[in-house]
Motif scaffolding. Structure first.
Motif, mmCIF file in Angstrom:
data_model
loop_
_atom_site.group_PDB
_atom_site.id
_atom_site.type_symbol
_atom_site.label_atom_id
_atom_site.label_comp_id
_atom_site.label_asym_id
_atom_site.label_seq_id
_atom_site.Cartn_x
_atom_site.Cartn_y
_atom_site.Cartn_z
ATOM 1 N N ASN A 62 0.807 -1.224 0.000
ATOM 2 C CA ASN A 62 0.000 0.000 0.000
ATOM 3 C C ASN A 62 0.840 1.274 0.000
ATOM 4 O OD1 ASN A 62 1.007 -0.160 2.582
ATOM 5 N ND2 ASN A 62 -0.979 0.123 3.601
ATOM 6 N N VAL A 63 2.146 1.134 -0.293
ATOM 7 C CA VAL A 63 3.042 2.294 -0.368
ATOM 8 C C VAL A 63 3.664 2.348 -1.756
ATOM 9 C CG1 VAL A 63 5.139 3.376 0.533
ATOM 10 C CG2 VAL A 63 3.550 2.238 2.107
ATOM 11 N N TRP A 64 3.629 3.523 -2.357
ATOM 12 C CA TRP A 64 4.248 3.747 -3.672
ATOM 13 C C TRP A 64 5.282 4.860 -3.540
ATOM 14 C CZ3 TRP A 64 4.721 8.171 -6.584
ATOM 15 C CH2 TRP A 64 5.172 8.022 -7.906
ATOM 16 N N VAL A 65 6.450 4.652 -4.150
ATOM 17 C CA VAL A 65 7.518 5.653 -4.114
ATOM 18 C C VAL A 65 8.059 5.816 -5.529
ATOM 19 C CG1 VAL A 65 9.800 6.259 -3.240
ATOM 20 C CG2 VAL A 65 8.155 5.142 -1.735
ATOM 21 N N GLY A 66 8.289 7.051 -5.953
ATOM 22 C CA GLY A 66 8.843 7.318 -7.274
ATOM 23 C C GLY A 66 9.533 8.667 -7.297
ATOM 24 N N GLY A 67 10.005 9.060 -8.449
ATOM 25 C CA GLY A 67 10.669 10.348 -8.564
ATOM 26 C C GLY A 67 11.256 10.554 -9.939
ATOM 27 N N ARG A 68 11.959 11.655 -10.097
ATOM 28 C CA ARG A 68 12.594 11.970 -11.371
ATOM 29 C C ARG A 68 13.786 12.890 -11.132
ATOM 30 N NH1 ARG A 68 9.323 16.915 -14.350
ATOM 31 N NH2 ARG A 68 8.526 17.915 -12.461
ATOM 32 N N LEU A 69 14.703 12.843 -12.077
ATOM 33 C CA LEU A 69 15.860 13.737 -12.075
ATOM 34 C C LEU A 69 16.058 14.205 -13.507
ATOM 35 C CD1 LEU A 69 18.234 15.003 -10.544
ATOM 36 C CD2 LEU A 69 19.566 12.962 -11.102
ATOM 37 N N THR A 70 15.870 15.505 -13.749
ATOM 38 C CA THR A 70 15.994 16.043 -15.101
ATOM 39 C C THR A 70 17.033 17.152 -15.139
ATOM 40 O OG1 THR A 70 14.287 17.764 -14.840
ATOM 41 C CG2 THR A 70 13.539 15.573 -15.486
#
Length: 307
Positions: A47-55
């Protein structure tokens, strides 16, 4: 360097800015191939979602104001997102990002923009002082004004700039109503390049780019949003009689309104804040209007963004 020649390149500079932006290269480095693999790598519950980005994007100037070439805006974004759903009725979202521009570290220091009318030339004051966009002015003719632009080097005010979203949403099991509180954004009537109804959130124009998504331009605000499904509430008949399908109602309350953010290239004695290469240019006007514009642009509301 020929000061007179600099004055003739304002139009060329505008074209150069657009060209430098259009040919910018953006490198995307996702933190993981998908949310499942990242969650598994961190051994997170389902029930936990983790994400991200580096641009990282960069540009190059050519035929700019004052002549020559140089490094253009080099903006970066580092973002970390997380979502927790303890049950089907509650969702908690956090989204933090850090933005900045390496331009002030990479530029050779010769980036120049048109400044205030040059009073030493006499009426009608069409000649202009140079304004240094990436370093402090020399305080001597012909480049008396300037600013290092460090206020745009990195946008690190935690509450204002770093918190992208911090919210909790409650929804009933029948899908009739939901309530979301915290810091987030809402878009109404979104269309590319148009904001006819998309007026709930102000825009952040301190780091402008033609490639910026509408979602990234909006400034989230601390709010409460109540969404009602008219059909599920059994009140859809009058609306359907008018030809409206799937009617819904959303009520949003924002206790403290934040306004759009922008910075003006402002080469005046009382304020030297710099918008850098993307700062709003100083207007080419003369006479009494100059004194009025100096006072107007020098105000906090216009010169530094009205919050």
């Amino acid at each position: 360097m020929n000061t007179k020649n600099k004055k003739t390149k304002t139009k060329s500079q505008k074209l150069c800015l657009l060209g430098a932006t259009a040919f910018s290269t953006v490198l995307m480095m996702p933190l993981a191939a998908n949310a499942e693999s990242l969650a598994e790598a961190l051994n997170l519950p389902d029930n936990v979602w983790v994400g991200g980005r580096l641009t990282q994007g960069t540009g190059v100037y050519f035929d700019r104001y004052g002549g020559g070439t140089g490094v253009g805006p080099s903006q970066f974004v580092a973002q970390l997102q997380a979502e927790w759903t303890p049950n089907s009725n509650v969702t908690v979202v956090s989204d933090f990002w850090l933005r900045g521009d390496w331009y002030y570290d990479l530029d050779d220091g010769d980036s120049i923009g048109p400044g205030t009318p040059d009073f030493t030339k006499g009426p009608p004051f069409l000649d202009r002082f140079d304004f240094l966009l990436s370093q402090d002015g020399a305080l001597t003719l012909p480049e008396p004004f300037g600013n290092s632009g460090e206020e745009n080097r990195i946008l690190d005010d935690f509450e204002q700039d770093v918190i992208r979203e911090l919210s909790i949403a409650f929804a009933d099991s029948e899908g009739r109503a939901s309530l979301k509180v915290g810091k987030f954004q809402r878009g109404w009537g979104q269309a590319d390049g148009l904001r006819l109804l998309d007026i709930l959130n102000p825009q952040d124009l301190r780091q402008r780019s033609i490639f910026t998504d509408t979602e990234d331009l909006r400034i989230p605000q601390w709010s409460a949003a109540l969404s009602l499904d008219i059909d599920q509430l059994g009140l859809a008949a009058p609306f359907e009689g008018l030809g409206l399908k799937d009617p819904s109602l959303e009520v949003i309350y924002t206790p403290v309104v934040r306004h759009s953010e922008f910075i003006v290239n402002n080469p005046t004695p009382n304020s030297s804040t710099s918008g850098g290469p993307f700062g709003l240019p100083f207007p080419e006007i003369g006479g009494r209007a100059v004194r009025f514009w100096n006072a107007f642009v020098g105000s906090k509301a216009v010169g530094q963004g009205n919050r």
